[in-house]
Motif scaffolding. Structure first.
Motif, short mmCIF file in Angstrom:
data_model
loop_
_atom_site.label_atom_id
_atom_site.label_comp_id
_atom_site.label_asym_id
_atom_site.label_seq_id
_atom_site.Cartn_x
_atom_site.Cartn_y
_atom_site.Cartn_z
N VAL A 158 0.78 -1.09 0.05
CA VAL A 158 -0.13 0.00 -0.24
C VAL A 158 0.77 1.27 -0.06
O VAL A 158 2.07 1.21 0.41
CB VAL A 158 -0.73 -0.04 1.19
N GLN A 159 0.52 2.26 -0.62
CA GLN A 159 1.15 3.64 -0.48
C GLN A 159 1.08 4.26 0.67
O GLN A 159 0.20 4.11 1.42
CB GLN A 159 0.70 4.48 -1.78
N ALA A 160 1.97 5.09 1.15
CA ALA A 160 2.08 6.01 2.29
C ALA A 160 0.78 6.55 2.66
O ALA A 160 0.12 7.46 1.37
CB ALA A 160 3.33 6.89 2.28
N GLY A 161 0.11 6.59 3.56
CA GLY A 161 -1.27 7.26 3.74
C GLY A 161 -2.47 6.57 3.48
O GLY A 161 -3.56 6.90 3.75
N GLY A 162 -2.23 5.33 2.84
CA GLY A 162 -3.28 4.24 2.78
C GLY A 162 -3.78 3.45 4.09
O GLY A 162 -3.11 3.74 5.07
N SER A 163 -4.48 2.56 3.84
CA SER A 163 -5.11 1.54 4.90
C SER A 163 -5.10 0.26 4.32
O SER A 163 -5.09 -0.05 3.38
CB SER A 163 -6.54 2.16 5.13
N LEU A 164 -5.06 -0.28 5.38
CA LEU A 164 -5.34 -2.07 5.47
C LEU A 164 -5.93 -2.55 6.53
O LEU A 164 -5.83 -2.13 7.73
CB LEU A 164 -3.69 -2.89 5.14
N ARG A 165 -6.46 -3.65 6.56
CA ARG A 165 -7.13 -4.36 7.82
C ARG A 165 -6.61 -5.70 7.76
O ARG A 165 -6.76 -6.62 6.80
CB ARG A 165 -8.59 -4.32 7.64
N PHE A 219 -4.01 3.18 14.51
CA PHE A 219 -4.43 1.66 14.26
C PHE A 219 -5.18 1.33 15.27
O PHE A 219 -5.56 2.03 16.50
CB PHE A 219 -3.10 0.72 14.56
N THR A 220 -6.31 0.45 14.99
CA THR A 220 -7.38 0.09 15.94
C THR A 220 -7.63 -1.59 16.10
O THR A 220 -7.59 -1.95 14.88
CB THR A 220 -8.72 0.54 15.53
N SER A 256 -3.49 5.66 7.69
CA SER A 256 -2.27 6.62 7.59
C SER A 256 -1.07 5.78 7.63
O SER A 256 -0.31 6.17 8.47
CB SER A 256 -2.73 7.53 8.76
N LEU A 257 -0.96 4.85 6.95
CA LEU A 257 0.22 4.10 7.05
C LEU A 257 1.47 4.97 6.74
O LEU A 257 1.35 5.60 5.78
CB LEU A 257 0.06 2.62 6.02
N LYS A 258 2.38 4.47 7.10
CA LYS A 258 3.86 5.19 6.88
C LYS A 258 4.89 4.06 6.53
O LYS A 258 4.56 2.80 6.69
CB LYS A 258 4.34 5.89 8.38
N PRO A 259 5.78 4.40 5.67
CA PRO A 259 6.83 3.58 5.51
C PRO A 259 7.52 2.67 6.55
O PRO A 259 7.83 1.28 6.34
CB PRO A 259 7.83 4.15 4.61
N VAL A 315 3.34 -6.71 5.37
CA VAL A 315 2.72 -5.39 5.05
C VAL A 315 3.82 -4.64 4.71
O VAL A 315 4.85 -4.21 5.33
CB VAL A 315 2.33 -4.74 6.49
N THR A 316 3.67 -3.97 3.40
CA THR A 316 4.45 -3.16 2.88
C THR A 316 4.08 -1.97 2.41
O THR A 316 3.11 -1.71 1.85
CB THR A 316 5.38 -3.63 1.54
N VAL A 317 4.73 -0.81 3.13
CA VAL A 317 4.26 0.61 2.84
C VAL A 317 5.39 1.37 2.01
O VAL A 317 6.21 1.45 2.49
CB VAL A 317 3.80 1.47 4.00
N SER A 318 4.76 1.79 0.59
CA SER A 318 5.67 2.44 -0.07
C SER A 318 5.56 4.06 0.30
O SER A 318 4.47 4.50 0.20
CB SER A 318 5.56 2.06 -1.68
N SER A 319 6.72 4.52 -0.35
CA SER A 319 6.72 6.19 -0.04
C SER A 319 6.49 6.90 -1.26
O SER A 319 6.28 6.18 -2.50
CB SER A 319 7.90 6.70 0.51
#
Length: 126
Positions: free
Chosen positions: A11-18, A68-69, A85-88, A122-126
């Motif tokens: 997911v890109q930075a700022g995105g969400s995952l569950r 996170f929740t 609001s995921l971050k790298p 989980v991989t967060v791209s910038s």
């Protein structure tokens, strides 16, 4: 207790995952405190969030508070980790863990838990 984690991805930075973690053996899921940990490459496994038996209490690492929740659905034998609001720096393998409710070992340390899922990336791209 057999835990199966799922829901990771890119997911890109700022995105969400569950993320989801399901207990598959049929144990009385509601008797267990459940947690999420994560482990980045070359680093130790660290605490992310915990939810008590019956969901009465939650606690989070400072690095994820407000983003996170953690929640649980005992009818489905499943816990969730909603990550916004995921971050790298959130990039890691995420593990779910369980311990019996009267286990008084620390909830914030991996050694406090008796059962672990296989992890989901989980991989967060910038």
């Amino acid at each position: 207790v057999q835990l199966q984690a799922s829901g990771g991805g890119l997911v890109q930075a700022g995105g969400s995952l569950r993320l989801s973690c399901t207990e598959a053996s049929g144990r009385t899921f509601g008797n267990y405190s459940m947690a999420w940990f994560r482990q980045a490459p070359g680093k130790e496994r660290i605490f992310v969030a915990v939810i008590s038996r019956k969901g009465g209490a939650t606690n989070y690492a400072d690095s994820v508070k407000g983003r996170f929740t953690i929640s649980r659905d005992d009818a489905k034998n499943t816990i969730y980790l909603q990550m916004n609001s995921l971050k790298p720096e959130d990039t890691a393998v995420y593990y779910c863990a369980a311990k019996y409710y009267n286990n008084d070992r620390s909830s914030a340390l991996p050694s406090g838990y008796s059962y672990w899922g296989q992890g989901t990336q989980v991989t967060v791209s910038s």
